[in-house]
Design a protein around this motif. Structure first.
Motif, PDB file in Angstrom:
ATOM      1  N   ILE A  61      -0.382  -4.074   8.873  1.00 37.28           N
ATOM      2  CA  ILE A  61      -0.459  -2.708   8.360  1.00 37.28           C
ATOM      3  C   ILE A  61      -1.925  -2.349   8.148  1.00 37.28           C
ATOM      4  O   ILE A  61      -2.710  -3.157   7.646  1.00 37.28           O
ATOM      5  CB  ILE A  61       0.293  -2.571   7.021  1.00 37.28           C
ATOM      6  CG1 ILE A  61       1.724  -3.114   7.130  1.00 37.28           C
ATOM      7  CG2 ILE A  61       0.291  -1.119   6.556  1.00 37.28           C
ATOM      8  CD1 ILE A  61       2.602  -2.361   8.081  1.00 37.28           C
ATOM      9  N   SER A  62      -2.293  -1.121   8.499  1.00 33.62           N
ATOM     10  CA  SER A  62      -3.649  -0.641   8.267  1.00 33.62           C
ATOM     11  C   SER A  62      -3.594   0.714   7.585  1.00 33.62           C
ATOM     12  O   SER A  62      -2.767   1.569   7.933  1.00 33.62           O
ATOM     13  CB  SER A  62      -4.426  -0.509   9.580  1.00 33.62           C
ATOM     14  OG  SER A  62      -4.638  -1.775  10.168  1.00 33.62           O
ATOM     15  N   SER A  63      -4.480   0.888   6.609  1.00 38.62           N
ATOM     16  CA  SER A  63      -4.615   2.171   5.934  1.00 38.62           C
ATOM     17  C   SER A  63      -6.017   2.242   5.351  1.00 38.62           C
ATOM     18  O   SER A  63      -6.484   1.285   4.724  1.00 38.62           O
ATOM     19  CB  SER A  63      -3.578   2.323   4.816  1.00 38.62           C
ATOM     20  OG  SER A  63      -3.739   3.559   4.148  1.00 38.62           O
ATOM     21  N   GLY A  64      -6.694   3.378   5.559  1.00 41.16           N
ATOM     22  CA  GLY A  64      -8.077   3.465   5.108  1.00 41.16           C
ATOM     23  C   GLY A  64      -8.895   2.384   5.790  1.00 41.16           C
ATOM     24  O   GLY A  64      -8.830   2.210   7.010  1.00 41.16           O
ATOM     25  N   ASP A  65      -9.645   1.627   4.995  1.00 43.09           N
ATOM     26  CA  ASP A  65     -10.449   0.545   5.569  1.00 43.09           C
ATOM     27  C   ASP A  65      -9.814  -0.814   5.341  1.00 43.09           C
ATOM     28  O   ASP A  65     -10.482  -1.842   5.443  1.00 43.09           O
ATOM     29  CB  ASP A  65     -11.868   0.569   4.991  1.00 43.09           C
ATOM     30  CG  ASP A  65     -11.880   0.445   3.469  1.00 43.09           C
ATOM     31  OD1 ASP A  65     -10.788   0.328   2.865  1.00 43.09           O
ATOM     32  OD2 ASP A  65     -12.985   0.462   2.883  1.00 43.09           O
TER      33      ASP A  65
ATOM     34  N   GLY B  54       0.786  -1.212   0.000  1.00 41.30           N
ATOM     35  CA  GLY B  54       0.000   0.000   0.000  1.00 41.30           C
ATOM     36  C   GLY B  54       0.809   1.248   0.000  1.00 41.30           C
ATOM     37  O   GLY B  54       0.303   2.304   0.289  1.00 41.30           O
ATOM     38  N   THR B  55       2.089   1.184  -0.321  1.00 41.25           N
ATOM     39  CA  THR B  55       2.853   2.404  -0.283  1.00 41.25           C
ATOM     40  C   THR B  55       2.765   3.137  -1.585  1.00 41.25           C
ATOM     41  O   THR B  55       2.820   2.553  -2.618  1.00 41.25           O
ATOM     42  CB  THR B  55       4.304   2.109  -0.063  1.00 41.25           C
ATOM     43  OG1 THR B  55       4.376   0.965   0.691  1.00 41.25           O
ATOM     44  CG2 THR B  55       4.959   3.189   0.638  1.00 41.25           C
ATOM     45  N   SER B  56       2.675   4.443  -1.485  1.00 40.01           N
ATOM     46  CA  SER B  56       2.426   5.216  -2.677  1.00 40.01           C
ATOM     47  C   SER B  56       3.698   5.757  -3.285  1.00 40.01           C
ATOM     48  O   SER B  56       4.739   5.719  -2.705  1.00 40.01           O
ATOM     49  CB  SER B  56       1.489   6.329  -2.311  1.00 40.01           C
ATOM     50  OG  SER B  56       1.863   7.472  -2.923  1.00 40.01           O
TER      51      SER B  56
ATOM     52  N   ASP C  22      -2.277   7.884   3.933  1.00 40.49           N
ATOM     53  CA  ASP C  22      -1.756   8.478   5.159  1.00 40.49           C
ATOM     54  C   ASP C  22      -0.257   8.244   5.265  1.00 40.49           C
ATOM     55  O   ASP C  22       0.278   7.245   4.813  1.00 40.49           O
ATOM     56  CB  ASP C  22      -2.470   7.904   6.388  1.00 40.49           C
ATOM     57  CG  ASP C  22      -2.617   6.378   6.326  1.00 40.49           C
ATOM     58  OD1 ASP C  22      -2.811   5.841   5.212  1.00 40.49           O
ATOM     59  OD2 ASP C  22      -2.543   5.722   7.378  1.00 40.49           O
ATOM     60  N   LEU C  23       0.444   9.211   5.894  1.00 40.85           N
ATOM     61  CA  LEU C  23       1.882   9.109   6.099  1.00 40.85           C
ATOM     62  C   LEU C  23       2.148   8.222   7.306  1.00 40.85           C
ATOM     63  O   LEU C  23       1.633   8.474   8.400  1.00 40.85           O
ATOM     64  CB  LEU C  23       2.487  10.497   6.320  1.00 40.85           C
ATOM     65  CG  LEU C  23       4.025  10.541   6.358  1.00 40.85           C
ATOM     66  CD1 LEU C  23       4.599  10.311   4.971  1.00 40.85           C
ATOM     67  CD2 LEU C  23       4.504  11.880   6.921  1.00 40.85           C
ATOM     68  N   GLN C  24       2.959   7.178   7.111  1.00 42.52           N
ATOM     69  CA  GLN C  24       3.265   6.243   8.190  1.00 42.52           C
ATOM     70  C   GLN C  24       4.770   6.020   8.269  1.00 42.52           C
ATOM     71  O   GLN C  24       5.488   6.161   7.272  1.00 42.52           O
ATOM     72  CB  GLN C  24       2.563   4.906   7.961  1.00 42.52           C
ATOM     73  CG  GLN C  24       1.049   4.959   7.993  1.00 42.52           C
ATOM     74  CD  GLN C  24       0.417   3.577   7.963  1.00 42.52           C
ATOM     75  OE1 GLN C  24       1.054   2.568   8.263  1.00 42.52           O
ATOM     76  NE2 GLN C  24      -0.865   3.523   7.600  1.00 42.52           N
ATOM     77  N   PRO C  25       5.278   5.653   9.460  1.00 36.72           N
ATOM     78  CA  PRO C  25       6.697   5.302   9.564  1.00 36.72           C
ATOM     79  C   PRO C  25       7.011   4.093   8.700  1.00 36.72           C
ATOM     80  O   PRO C  25       6.214   3.159   8.610  1.00 36.72           O
ATOM     81  CB  PRO C  25       6.877   4.975  11.052  1.00 36.72           C
ATOM     82  CG  PRO C  25       5.709   5.594  11.740  1.00 36.72           C
ATOM     83  CD  PRO C  25       4.587   5.553  10.758  1.00 36.72           C
ATOM     84  N   ASP C  26       8.165   4.114   8.063  1.00 33.46           N
ATOM     85  CA  ASP C  26       8.613   2.984   7.259  1.00 33.46           C
ATOM     86  C   ASP C  26       9.925   2.479   7.861  1.00 33.46           C
ATOM     87  O   ASP C  26       9.921   1.604   8.705  1.00 33.46           O
ATOM     88  CB  ASP C  26       8.764   3.424   5.810  1.00 33.46           C
ATOM     89  CG  ASP C  26       8.814   2.257   4.845  1.00 33.46           C
ATOM     90  OD1 ASP C  26       8.713   1.109   5.289  1.00 33.46           O
ATOM     91  OD2 ASP C  26       8.938   2.489   3.624  1.00 33.46           O
TER      92      ASP C  26
ATOM     93  N   TYR D 279       9.792   7.500   5.907  1.00 26.87           N
ATOM     94  CA  TYR D 279       8.326   7.559   5.999  1.00 26.87           C
ATOM     95  C   TYR D 279       7.737   7.315   4.611  1.00 26.87           C
ATOM     96  O   TYR D 279       8.363   7.603   3.591  1.00 26.87           O
ATOM     97  CB  TYR D 279       7.861   8.917   6.551  1.00 26.87           C
ATOM     98  CG  TYR D 279       8.281   9.116   7.988  1.00 26.87           C
ATOM     99  CD1 TYR D 279       7.461   8.718   9.040  1.00 26.87           C
ATOM    100  CD2 TYR D 279       9.535   9.659   8.289  1.00 26.87           C
ATOM    101  CE1 TYR D 279       7.868   8.872  10.353  1.00 26.87           C
ATOM    102  CE2 TYR D 279       9.948   9.812   9.602  1.00 26.87           C
ATOM    103  CZ  TYR D 279       9.108   9.406  10.641  1.00 26.87           C
ATOM    104  OH  TYR D 279       9.509   9.535  11.947  1.00 26.87           O
ATOM    105  N   ALA D 280       6.512   6.781   4.598  1.00 27.96           N
ATOM    106  CA  ALA D 280       5.851   6.438   3.341  1.00 27.96           C
ATOM    107  C   ALA D 280       4.385   6.826   3.393  1.00 27.96           C
ATOM    108  O   ALA D 280       3.743   6.733   4.440  1.00 27.96           O
ATOM    109  CB  ALA D 280       5.982   4.944   3.071  1.00 27.96           C
ATOM    110  N   THR D 281       3.864   7.256   2.239  1.00 28.84           N
ATOM    111  CA  THR D 281       2.430   7.456   2.107  1.00 28.84           C
ATOM    112  C   THR D 281       1.808   6.110   1.759  1.00 28.84           C
ATOM    113  O   THR D 281       2.166   5.501   0.751  1.00 28.84           O
ATOM    114  CB  THR D 281       2.106   8.479   1.012  1.00 28.84           C
ATOM    115  OG1 THR D 281       2.683   9.734   1.386  1.00 28.84           O
ATOM    116  CG2 THR D 281       0.608   8.640   0.852  1.00 28.84           C
ATOM    117  N   VAL D 282       0.899   5.655   2.590  1.00 33.27           N
ATOM    118  CA  VAL D 282       0.366   4.303   2.460  1.00 33.27           C
ATOM    119  C   VAL D 282      -1.058   4.351   1.918  1.00 33.27           C
ATOM    120  O   VAL D 282      -1.895   5.123   2.387  1.00 33.27           O
ATOM    121  CB  VAL D 282       0.399   3.567   3.825  1.00 33.27           C
ATOM    122  CG1 VAL D 282      -0.067   2.124   3.668  1.00 33.27           C
ATOM    123  CG2 VAL D 282       1.806   3.605   4.400  1.00 33.27           C
ATOM    124  N   MET D 283      -1.304   3.526   0.927  1.00 25.77           N
ATOM    125  CA  MET D 283      -2.630   3.418   0.335  1.00 25.77           C
ATOM    126  C   MET D 283      -3.349   2.205   0.921  1.00 25.77           C
ATOM    127  O   MET D 283      -2.701   1.293   1.432  1.00 25.77           O
ATOM    128  CB  MET D 283      -2.506   3.294  -1.193  1.00 25.77           C
ATOM    129  CG  MET D 283      -1.746   4.436  -1.843  1.00 25.77           C
ATOM    130  SD  MET D 283      -2.483   6.055  -1.562  1.00 25.77           S
ATOM    131  CE  MET D 283      -3.894   5.950  -2.679  1.00 25.77           C
TER     132      MET D 283
END
Length: 649
Positions: A285-289, A31-33, A119-123, A111-115
């Motif tokens: 890992i969680s992002s969105g739903d 999910g990383t953008s 959202d920005l999350q630690p990587d 850090y990475a933007t996760v899809m």
């Protein structure tokens, strides 16, 4: 979790995604953008009538050892060669979406933007990004790396690797995505406080673009110093350090991401393997739903090259391929075939990109506003998308995609559509183009206009008048305008852009403007229009994938005077101030206002004319399953979720 793109330029498509901006590029996992855009970040979709070759690559990629799970080999079909095995190059001149698919999942950033949530999350980092502090005349930001990150060869990743990556890119003046990632205009130093602590020093208070979700040191893919140090030193001693480094082989470079580069054979395939030391293996890992557990669940990752979509879809149905990766999307003509096959699934998602016509602003007449305005008014985007492209595409008048709902402003987009001549009738377009060119001092050997029964020609349409084509455009200095070329992808690669190019050539020629559409191999277009010095082109049609939707900073990369992917020669001091203000914004609301002011200027000055976009149609074999399939720009934007795809239950 690997970040698909950590640069402001997934810009070169990628464009250039196919290159590919922007603007952007970097790592890629479930999910990383991706970073902003890339000249090679190409992303268009082919209509049902698109021709397809049945000539896939013929050599079989070899199996190789790995440490993945029960999926065995995950096979992702591609449609263009990757052009480099060097990650430095992939974020520079080699910033194409095809390189992203293979190399992106190899490296990580702090850090990475996760899809799909964006959202920005630690990587690589341990914990959320701390706030900066003021220290006299400077500002200081620090983040701590995780202590359990090993390179695939067993060496530990340290703060020295971050410092080495930043210093190399700055000292060697690497281009395209790198200028945005290193932020050398505001970042004065990146230092290792200890083995795991990175200190970044700024000469002014950093905004969201420099310390947050933007393309910056915090989202910069980290390179292994112990592998590259000697290569970099040799490059420093050469006559052209940057070119020397970008030409070096990256084979054997260790990885932190879920995959490690293996090999490639031109015209046939590329291959990677599972990283036995992937630090996020088993992490939830969680992002969105969406929530998933990181793998990778495959031992090997193979990327066979197909000459056309027909052969690729047959391979998918035969179980030879798990997912077809294509920033252009799959042809609509195959959708029924896939939907009717119980072993296959088709998904459609909104895209995070745009297709465009670009002008060389350093060369007349493209450098003249009246010429750009006149050509713009002649392009009936509604006619092309609805009639010639049979409704598979929709017209665009702004760059920021509607699918990025958090940043889209429908009111301003509607206003700019009107400014962009949306909905005008054909003869009204012709009359406006004649007026624009005439007022700017252009003349013709035979002027276009609207003729009555006696052959008298008027510049304005009227009842009983018929349009009469012109010829021999003469510039304001009295010289004949020479043939002007539009470089477009070939119809076999992307019939949508090829069709647009042929249409633009046609409507221009009937006005006496000598424009010729030149279908050209995609990688050759990239080489021409992104040449380091004096790119030799008049106009071109490409597309950009826009990287992280969390902080869309592609405007600076594409059109800022010092933008890493600005190959048009466009320069505007007012615009540059807005680019700086956007990156320095302390709040999203503040950045939002600056973004749409940049959109207004682009609509006025036209370094690019946005043409169209499509939804992205993707096909996969039900042998595999993904944590989620509804996401901006689809599975291909995440390089096929290589870290999280599993064998279907």
């Amino acid at each position: 979790m690997t970040t698909l793109s950590r640069n402001a330029s997934f810009v070169r498509l990628f464009v250039l995604v196919a290159i590919l901006a922007l603007v952007a590029t970097a790592c890629g996992d479930a999910g990383t953008s991706t970073p902003a855009t890339s000249a090679g970040s190409d992303a268009s979709e082919a209509p049902a009538s698109a021709p397809a070759s049945d000539d896939p690559g013929t050599s079989e990629p070899p199996a190789s050892a790995g440490t993945g799970g029960d999926l065995g080999t995950y096979t992702l079909g591609i449609f263009q060669d990757i052009t480099t095995d060097n990650y430095w190059n992939y974020l520079d001149a080699g910033s194409t979406v095809w390189n992203q698919y293979v190399l992106g999942p190899n490296l990580n950033a702090a850090y990475a933007t996760v899809m799909p949530g964006g959202d920005l999350q630690p990587d690589l980092a341990d914990g959320d990004l701390p706030e900066v502090t003021e220290d006299g005349d400077v500002w200081i930001g620090e983040f701590t790396l995780r202590d359990d990150v090993l390179w695939s060869d067993g060496e530990q990743l340290t703060a020295d690797d971050v410092v080495f990556t930043w210093q190399t890119a700055v000292d060697l003046e690497l281009g395209t995505n790198w200028p945005d990632l290193v932020d050398a205009d505001i970042v004065t130093a990146v230092e290792a406080v200890d083995d795991l602590t990175v200190r970044v020093t700024f000469n002014a208070q950093p905004g969201l673009g420099h310390w947050g979700p933007g393309s910056s040191v915090t989202t910069m893919p980290v390179q292994p110093e112990h592998f590259w140090a000697d290569v970099v030193e040799e490059a420093r001693a050469s006559d052209d350090p940057a070119t020397t480094l970008l030409a070096a082989s990256g084979v054997g470079a260790p990885a932190t991401g879920p995959t490690v580069y293996g090999e490639r054979q031109e015209g046939s395939f590329a291959a990677t393997t599972a990283n036995p030391n992937y630090f996020d293996n088993g992490a939830e890992i969680s992002s969105g739903d969406a929530t998933w557990t990181e793998g990778p669940y495959a031992e090997n990752f193979q990327f066979p090259l197909y000459g056309g979509q027909e052969a690729a879809v047959l391979a998918l149905a035969d179980g030879e391929v798990d997912l077809l990766l294509n920033p252009l999307g799959m042809q609509r003509g195959f959708q029924d075939q896939v939907t009717e096959n119980a072993d296959l699934t088709a998904v459609v998602n909104p895209t995070n990109g745009y297709r465009f016509l670009a002008f060389n602003h350093t060369r007349a007449p493209m450098s003249q506003p009246a010429f750009r305005d006149a050509l713009t008014v002649l392009i009936d985007k509604e006619f092309v998308t609805e009639s010639l492209l049979q409704g598979v595409a929709f017209p665009l008048y702004v760059l920021l995609p509607e699918g990025n709902s958090a940043w889209y402003d429908a009111d301003i987009a509607g206003e700019l559509a009107e400014v962009g001549y949306a909905g005008m009738e054909t003869d009204a377009r012709r009359a406006e183009a004649i007026s624009l060119l005439t007022e700017a001092g252009y003349t013709w050997e035979t002027a276009p206009g609207f003729a009555d029964e006696d052959g008298e020609v008027s510049p304005e349409p009227g009842e009983g008048l018929t349009f009469s084509a012109g010829s021999g455009l003469i510039d304001p200095d009295g010289a004949a305008v020479p043939q002007l070329d539009i470089l477009t992808p070939t119809a076999s690669y992307d019939p949508l852009r090829s069709t647009f190019g042929a249409y633009i050539s046609g409507v221009a020629q009937e006005m006496g403007i000598p424009i010729v559409s030149i279908p050209t191999d995609f990688n050759k277009i990239i080489d021409i229009v992104f040449a380091e010095e004096d790119p030799d082109f008049d106009m071109f049609i490409l597309g950009y994938s826009l990287g992280s939707p969390a902080f869309p900073d592609f405007h600076g990369a594409f059109f800022g005077t010092e933008g890493g992917s600005n190959n048009t020669g466009y320069s505007n001091a007012e615009y540059d101030e807005l680019v700086a203000a956007f990156s320095s914004s302390q709040t999203v609301d503040e950045a939002f206002g600056h973004l749409w002011e940049m959109e207004r200027i682009i609509a006025r000055d036209k370094p690019h004319i946005p043409l169209f976009d499509t939804g992205i149609l993707e096909f996969y074999n039900n042998r595999v399953q993904y944590p989620f399939t509804e996401t901006l720009s689809g599975l291909q934007f995440l390089s096929g979720q290589q870290s999280a795809v599993t064998l279907a239950d």
